[in-house]
Design a protein around this motif. Sequence first.
Motif, PDB file in Angstrom:
ATOM      1  N   SER A  81       0.811  -1.222   0.000  1.00  0.00           N
ATOM      2  CA  SER A  81       0.000   0.000   0.000  1.00  0.00           C
ATOM      3  C   SER A  81       0.843   1.270   0.000  1.00  0.00           C
ATOM      4  CB  SER A  81      -0.918   0.000   1.221  1.00  0.00           C
ATOM      5  OG  SER A  81      -0.125  -0.114   2.388  1.00  0.00           O
ATOM      6  N   SER A  82       2.126   1.165   0.297  1.00  0.00           N
ATOM      7  CA  SER A  82       2.999   2.346   0.310  1.00  0.00           C
ATOM      8  C   SER A  82       4.454   1.906   0.200  1.00  0.00           C
ATOM      9  CB  SER A  82       2.817   3.145   1.612  1.00  0.00           C
ATOM     10  OG  SER A  82       3.282   2.376   2.710  1.00  0.00           O
ATOM     11  N   GLY A  83       5.316   2.851  -0.076  1.00  0.00           N
ATOM     12  CA  GLY A  83       6.747   2.566  -0.075  1.00  0.00           C
ATOM     13  C   GLY A  83       7.218   2.203   1.326  1.00  0.00           C
ATOM     14  N   ILE A 107      19.191   8.139   3.913  1.00  0.00           N
ATOM     15  CA  ILE A 107      18.044   7.503   3.264  1.00  0.00           C
ATOM     16  C   ILE A 107      16.833   8.401   3.490  1.00  0.00           C
ATOM     17  CG2 ILE A 107      18.797   5.080   3.290  1.00  0.00           C
ATOM     18  CD1 ILE A 107      17.303   4.750   5.952  1.00  0.00           C
ATOM     19  N   TYR A 108      15.760   8.087   2.826  1.00  0.00           N
ATOM     20  CA  TYR A 108      14.496   8.804   2.973  1.00  0.00           C
ATOM     21  C   TYR A 108      14.137   8.931   4.461  1.00  0.00           C
ATOM     22  CZ  TYR A 108       9.465   9.576   2.594  1.00  0.00           C
ATOM     23  OH  TYR A 108       8.189  10.052   2.726  1.00  0.00           O
ATOM     24  N   GLY A 109      13.679  10.116   4.880  1.00  0.00           N
ATOM     25  CA  GLY A 109      13.394  10.383   6.291  1.00  0.00           C
ATOM     26  C   GLY A 109      12.429   9.383   6.919  1.00  0.00           C
ATOM     27  N   VAL A 180      17.990  -2.921  -1.933  1.00  0.00           N
ATOM     28  CA  VAL A 180      18.193  -1.576  -2.473  1.00  0.00           C
ATOM     29  C   VAL A 180      16.852  -0.929  -2.795  1.00  0.00           C
ATOM     30  CG1 VAL A 180      19.120  -0.279  -4.424  1.00  0.00           C
ATOM     31  CG2 VAL A 180      20.497  -2.071  -3.391  1.00  0.00           C
ATOM     32  N   ASP A 181      16.639   0.271  -2.257  1.00  0.00           N
ATOM     33  CA  ASP A 181      15.461   1.070  -2.599  1.00  0.00           C
ATOM     34  C   ASP A 181      15.802   1.820  -3.876  1.00  0.00           C
ATOM     35  OD1 ASP A 181      13.628   3.191  -2.859  1.00  0.00           O
ATOM     36  OD2 ASP A 181      13.268   3.291  -0.695  1.00  0.00           O
ATOM     37  N   ASN A 182      15.137   1.427  -4.978  1.00  0.00           N
ATOM     38  CA  ASN A 182      15.477   1.945  -6.312  1.00  0.00           C
ATOM     39  C   ASN A 182      14.460   2.970  -6.800  1.00  0.00           C
ATOM     40  OD1 ASN A 182      17.281   1.829  -8.536  1.00  0.00           O
ATOM     41  ND2 ASN A 182      15.864   0.510  -9.669  1.00  0.00           N
ATOM     42  N   THR A 205       4.783   5.503  -5.531  1.00  0.00           N
ATOM     43  CA  THR A 205       4.200   6.838  -5.382  1.00  0.00           C
ATOM     44  C   THR A 205       4.936   7.869  -6.236  1.00  0.00           C
ATOM     45  OG1 THR A 205       3.993   6.183  -3.062  1.00  0.00           O
ATOM     46  CG2 THR A 205       3.473   8.459  -3.587  1.00  0.00           C
ATOM     47  N   LYS A 206       6.210   7.629  -6.462  1.00  0.00           N
ATOM     48  CA  LYS A 206       7.052   8.624  -7.136  1.00  0.00           C
ATOM     49  C   LYS A 206       6.976   8.453  -8.650  1.00  0.00           C
ATOM     50  CE  LYS A 206       7.696   9.446  -2.864  1.00  0.00           C
ATOM     51  NZ  LYS A 206       8.796   8.927  -2.067  1.00  0.00           N
ATOM     52  N   TYR A 207       8.096   8.202  -9.337  1.00  0.00           N
ATOM     53  CA  TYR A 207       8.071   8.198 -10.806  1.00  0.00           C
ATOM     54  C   TYR A 207       7.175   7.125 -11.416  1.00  0.00           C
ATOM     55  CZ  TYR A 207      11.975  11.472 -10.784  1.00  0.00           C
ATOM     56  OH  TYR A 207      12.754  12.567 -10.595  1.00  0.00           O
TER      57      TYR A 207
HETATM   58  C1  LIG Z   1       8.844   8.387  -0.671  1.00  0.00           C
HETATM   59  C2  LIG Z   1       9.868   7.375  -0.456  1.00  0.00           C
HETATM   60  C3  LIG Z   1       9.615   6.259   0.352  1.00  0.00           C
HETATM   61  C4  LIG Z   1       8.327   6.068   1.098  1.00  0.00           C
HETATM   62  O1  LIG Z   1       7.300   5.812   0.188  1.00  0.00           O
HETATM   63  P1  LIG Z   1       5.752   6.152   0.446  1.00  0.00           P
HETATM   64  O2  LIG Z   1       5.134   5.649  -0.816  1.00  0.00           O
HETATM   65  O3  LIG Z   1       5.631   7.621   0.649  1.00  0.00           O
HETATM   66  O4  LIG Z   1       5.330   5.375   1.643  1.00  0.00           O
HETATM   67  C5  LIG Z   1      10.626   5.307   0.470  1.00  0.00           C
HETATM   68  N1  LIG Z   1      11.797   5.458  -0.148  1.00  0.00           N
HETATM   69  C6  LIG Z   1      12.077   6.531  -0.921  1.00  0.00           C
HETATM   70  C7  LIG Z   1      13.397   6.645  -1.590  1.00  0.00           C
HETATM   71  C8  LIG Z   1      11.116   7.524  -1.110  1.00  0.00           C
HETATM   72  O5  LIG Z   1      11.402   8.587  -1.872  1.00  0.00           O
END
Ligand SMILES: *Cc1c(COP(=O)(O)O)cnc(C)c1O
Length: 428
Positions: A81-83, A107-109, A180-182, A205-207
């Motif tokens: 459901s989310s990153g 890394i992402y906050g 790895v968070d890509n 959620t992003k690209y």
């Molecule tokens: C935004 C983001 C997340 C968290 O993702 P959400 O979809 O907002 O829960 C994790 N890793 C990176 C690199 C992000 O930019």
Amino acid sequence: MKGNLSTICVQGGWQPKSGEPRVLPIYQSTTFKYDTTEQMADLFDLKTNGYFYTRLQNPTNDIVASKIADLEGGVAAMLTSSGQAANFYAIFNICEAGDHFISTTSIYGGTYNLFAVTMKKLGIDVTFIDADSSEEEIDKTFRPNTKALFGETIANPVLSVLDIEKFARIAHKHGVPLIVDNTFPTPINCRPFEFGADIVTHSTTKYMDGHALTVGGCIVDSGNFDWEAQHDKFKGLTEPDPSYHGLAYYNSFGKGAYITKATVQLMRDLGSIQSPQNAFLINLGLETLHLRMSRHCENAKKVAEYLETQDQVAWVNYSSLKSSKYYELAQKQFVNGASCGVVTFGLKGGKEKSIKFMDSLKLACIVTHVADARTSVLHPASHTHRQLSDEQLIEAGIQPDLIRFSVGIEDANDIIADIEQALACAYK
Ligand SMILES: *Cc1c(COP(=O)(O)O)cnc(C)c1O
């Protein structure tokens, strides 16, 4: 689906048979019907593959996950459901109370909080290391109970670039997978499995969505990590699971073991499922990901080059610039050296000028979101990281004057003109 990435973006995932809808259907149903009790019972025993309840699996979600798996070159994937849920599950699938893992600091906050605060409450300990540390320094942080090494290909918002080959070598030397968070480069610009990563996560959620419509995540498994070779370290995968009548995931599912366990244990019990409606929207985003990424990067490079020539600008960080300390690594790891659409920079006069500049932008909007078709901007010190002192910010690699500029796919000349007028306002 096999093929080049652009083709997978457009046509991967849903493969309709004769007479079926051309476009991926939304299976808007919580449950699935069976003719006999036995058929349903076999599903519960994981003896046969099939759908019974959307909290575990849904066809729309699975089809979108399979497209992302193909884009990354992995063997299996799941949507979340989310990153945040993706990164939590990726770690929690192989770590339990008493275990330890290692993550890069920048890394992402949200991920930092998850690791440093929430996972600690679950009894899972983390050690943070600078992504640019030497191999020896990273080696020293491993313990007998260390289960994973984690980093972001391009860290949000610091934009440091992870040397995936180096991190994979270190992880494998210690018998653990590299996760790895890509999110920022997407598989269009970087495929971490080609450099030795074992598991990839995404905030879709992003690209991938790309239009700021839906929050979502994904976990992809390369299928390359040999869990059985580290049998005692990963008993959750290699030994019988009492909640599935003594089934051992690695024995039964081989390369699919990691994603199967994450689905049937974590999704079953914690339930951060993607909604099929939102999975449909993610798929729509994926269909143009290759086009958007190339425009994002083209525009971002123009913006970064423009910023470098401006007297008011103290520094610019973008790994496709020759001045970046990550330039060589970006050339090696990223397709055509293209990283993502996000550029960071600082203004002379610090925080105060940054705020004035941002408030004067017209085309670029102030939003928390990043990596979207529309140009957007954020000042981490005043927004996402405002609870941190200047010292803590610097420790996290975030200069107090850092502006995160997420370059969209509008006309680059208009974006630059907007920056130009806002700089003029800020230094009037
Ligand atoms: C935004 C983001 C997340 C968290 O993702 P959400 O979809 O907002 O829960 C994790 N890793 C990176 C690199 C992000 O930019």
